[in-house]
Structures are given as structure tokens and as C-alpha cells.
Scaffold this motif. Structure first.
Motif, PDB file in Angstrom:
ATOM      1  N   VAL A  20      73.525 -25.717 -12.438  1.00  0.00           N
ATOM      2  CA  VAL A  20      75.465 -24.881 -12.931  1.00  0.00           C
ATOM      3  C   VAL A  20      76.072 -25.097 -13.902  1.00  0.00           C
ATOM      4  CG1 VAL A  20      77.379 -24.374 -12.033  1.00  0.00           C
ATOM      5  CG2 VAL A  20      76.034 -24.863 -10.818  1.00  0.00           C
ATOM      6  N   ARG A  22      78.978 -24.677 -17.131  1.00  0.00           N
ATOM      7  CA  ARG A  22      79.783 -23.770 -17.060  1.00  0.00           C
ATOM      8  C   ARG A  22      80.754 -23.746 -18.095  1.00  0.00           C
ATOM      9  NH1 ARG A  22      81.273 -26.250 -11.694  1.00  0.00           N
ATOM     10  NH2 ARG A  22      81.128 -25.051 -10.091  1.00  0.00           N
ATOM     11  N   SER A  23      80.451 -25.101 -18.334  1.00  0.00           N
ATOM     12  CA  SER A  23      81.172 -25.376 -19.674  1.00  0.00           C
ATOM     13  C   SER A  23      80.839 -24.243 -21.249  1.00  0.00           C
ATOM     14  CB  SER A  23      81.307 -26.819 -20.498  1.00  0.00           C
ATOM     15  OG  SER A  23      79.719 -26.799 -20.922  1.00  0.00           O
ATOM     16  N   GLN A  24      81.549 -23.502 -21.643  1.00  0.00           N
ATOM     17  CA  GLN A  24      81.600 -22.740 -22.871  1.00  0.00           C
ATOM     18  C   GLN A  24      80.793 -23.499 -24.033  1.00  0.00           C
ATOM     19  OE1 GLN A  24      82.932 -19.439 -24.115  1.00  0.00           O
ATOM     20  NE2 GLN A  24      81.645 -19.746 -25.539  1.00  0.00           N
ATOM     21  N   ARG A  27      77.717 -22.394 -22.287  1.00  0.00           N
ATOM     22  CA  ARG A  27      77.320 -21.498 -22.842  1.00  0.00           C
ATOM     23  C   ARG A  27      76.418 -21.399 -23.585  1.00  0.00           C
ATOM     24  NH1 ARG A  27      82.474 -20.640 -19.452  1.00  0.00           N
ATOM     25  NH2 ARG A  27      82.632 -19.258 -21.529  1.00  0.00           N
ATOM     26  N   PRO A  44      81.319 -16.200 -17.492  1.00  0.00           N
ATOM     27  CA  PRO A  44      81.855 -17.676 -17.250  1.00  0.00           C
ATOM     28  C   PRO A  44      81.198 -19.250 -16.183  1.00  0.00           C
ATOM     29  CG  PRO A  44      82.531 -16.113 -15.348  1.00  0.00           C
ATOM     30  CD  PRO A  44      82.032 -15.230 -16.743  1.00  0.00           C
ATOM     31  N   ILE A  45      80.279 -18.277 -15.986  1.00  0.00           N
ATOM     32  CA  ILE A  45      78.744 -19.386 -15.052  1.00  0.00           C
ATOM     33  C   ILE A  45      77.566 -18.729 -15.075  1.00  0.00           C
ATOM     34  CG2 ILE A  45      79.116 -18.605 -12.911  1.00  0.00           C
ATOM     35  CD1 ILE A  45      79.313 -21.279 -11.661  1.00  0.00           C
TER      36      ILE A  45
END
Length: 142
Positions: A20, A22-24, A27, A44-45
């Protein structure tokens, strides 16, 4: 995630892992690794599906490593996509990326094989249905 976990798997080996993102920051890095496909950092994910060939090889030898692990990771990702759609969210299959860079980003062992990145979020637009091959060209023996 439950849908991905329930996906069919050769011999129920489940030779895949799901990471997963998640963090900007992650990403944004993933966007770069995926040939600058900007929508990845906007979601966002993202889920990263990795095949684990050695796990499948334990039961099925080379065919398990070369094929079944890839197929099983692919099926799990597809089940996740269907579940995402059922929840009213959007996703898109991303296969254009630098595999070693993906493994480094998510902290996966180097013998794992990234199969797909699945950004998940709300659709910014509703794309029109794309054309498909006629069934007569696709299906044989009817």
C-alpha cells in the motif's frame, strides 16, 4: 483487500504480496517511476501487486515461477479492481514502470516481480466506453 485475498490461486499458494502506497512523497516517487503518469500521485492510495515466483516454484517448479505466480498476482489485482468499482471508486491498471525502482520504493525484496500498480480514488472524469474487438474476431469455435 479481502477481495484480492479471496482471488483464485493455483493450488491456493497465493504467490503474491500487496503493498500500500499512501504518503504523498511515495505517491510522487511512484509517479516518476511509472513514466510520469500524473494521475498516480493524484490518487490518495495505490496498491502495488508483486508476484513471488519462488513461492509458486516450491509447489509447481519452473512453470509455477514463470507463469502461475504472474497469473495469480494478476487475478488478485483484477479482483481488487472489481471490488473498488463495486465501492463506487475508480482505479486503473498501470503496468508501465521500472520494476527494480518499484521494489526499492515499496521495500520489496529484489526477487519479487512487480506486476501492476493500482491507483485508487474518485474519478476526475467519466471516460467514454472504448471500442472492443467484435466477439466474432475474439471467440473461436462457437
Amino acid at each position: 483487500m479481502e477481495a484480492a485475498n479471496r482471488a483464485p490461486s493455483a493450488g491456493n499458494v497465493q504467490p503474491y504480496e500487496v503493498y500500500v502506497v499512501r504518503s504523498q512523497e511515495q505517491r510522487s516517487r511512484l509517479t516518476t517511476i511509472c513514466l510520469d503518469q500524473k494521475f498516480i500521485s493524484q490518487a490518495p492510495i495505490s496498491l502495488v501487486f508483486c508476484a513471488v515466483p519462488a513461492r509458486s516454484a516450491e509447489k509447481y517448479g519452473q512453470r509455477g515461477a514463470d507463469l502461475f505466480a504472474i497469473q495469480d498476482a494478476t487475478i488478485a489485482c483484477t479482483f481488487a479492481m472489481l471490488a473498488v468499482t463495486d465501492l463506487g471508486l475508480a482505479s486503473v491498471w498501470v503496468g508501465a514502470f521500472d520494476p527494480p525502482a518499484v521494489c526499492e520504493l515499496i521495500g520489496a525484496p529484489s526477487d519479487y516481480v512487480p506486476i501492476a500498480v493500482l491507483p485508487i480514488g474518485y474519478a476526475a472524469e467519466k471516460p467514454e466506453m472504448t471500442s472492443r474487438r467484435p466477439l466474432e474476431d475474439l471467440v473461436h469455435g462457437l
